[in-house]
Design a protein around this motif. Structure first.
Motif, short mmCIF file in Angstrom:
data_model
loop_
_atom_site.label_atom_id
_atom_site.label_comp_id
_atom_site.label_asym_id
_atom_site.label_seq_id
_atom_site.Cartn_x
_atom_site.Cartn_y
_atom_site.Cartn_z
N GLY A 17 0.82 -1.20 0.00
CA GLY A 17 0.00 0.00 0.00
C GLY A 17 0.85 1.24 0.00
N ASP A 18 0.20 2.39 0.19
CA ASP A 18 0.89 3.68 0.17
C ASP A 18 1.74 3.84 -1.08
OD1 ASP A 18 -0.08 5.09 2.26
OD2 ASP A 18 1.43 4.43 3.68
N THR A 19 1.17 3.51 -2.23
CA THR A 19 1.93 3.62 -3.48
C THR A 19 2.21 5.06 -3.86
OG1 THR A 19 -0.14 3.47 -4.72
CG2 THR A 19 1.12 1.43 -4.42
N ASP A 20 1.65 6.01 -3.10
CA ASP A 20 1.94 7.42 -3.37
C ASP A 20 3.28 7.84 -2.77
OD1 ASP A 20 -0.48 7.65 -4.64
OD2 ASP A 20 -1.54 8.30 -2.84
N GLN A 21 3.94 6.93 -2.09
CA GLN A 21 5.19 7.26 -1.42
C GLN A 21 6.22 7.82 -2.40
OE1 GLN A 21 5.70 7.22 1.80
NE2 GLN A 21 3.81 6.22 2.37
N LEU A 36 12.34 7.61 0.07
CA LEU A 36 11.23 7.08 -0.72
C LEU A 36 9.91 7.13 0.05
CD1 LEU A 36 13.02 3.96 -2.25
CD2 LEU A 36 12.30 6.02 -3.47
N GLY A 37 9.99 7.54 1.31
CA GLY A 37 8.78 7.65 2.13
C GLY A 37 8.46 6.44 2.97
N TYR A 38 9.39 5.51 3.09
CA TYR A 38 9.18 4.31 3.89
C TYR A 38 9.96 4.41 5.19
CZ TYR A 38 7.09 2.44 -0.32
OH TYR A 38 6.27 2.25 -1.41
#
Length: 86
Positions: A17-21, A36-38
């Protein structure tokens, strides 16, 4: 079993999920997962997904050995190689 590659890593990250990262299709190999937002919780989830899919054990401390997608792929392949040799 074939080697784990960047495309496999991308697929797992997308399924989490959170593919907008970040644009996972871009040149992400050497970008930090944080960039990358992770966060660390996402990396633990990544490890959990790899454990379930590939039957390897990954310690929680292993996230320190995987600061980038390229290093994660290398680390996971080392586990798969060790498993195959056992």
């Amino acid at each position: 079993m074939s080697a784990f590659d960047l495309n496999e890593l991308r697929a797992i990250l997308r399924q989490m999920g959170d593919t907008d990262q970040a644009d996972l299709d871009g040149d992400i190999e050497h970008m930090g997962f944080g960039d990358l937002g992770y966060d660390s919780l996402a990396l633990l989830e990544l490890c959990s997904q790899v454990e379930r899919r590939y039957g390897v054990q990954i310690s929680d401390d292993a996230v320190l050995d995987m600061p980038t997608p390229a290093r994660a792929v290398t680390y996971i392949n080392s586990l798969l190689t060790a498993k195959a040799g056992a």
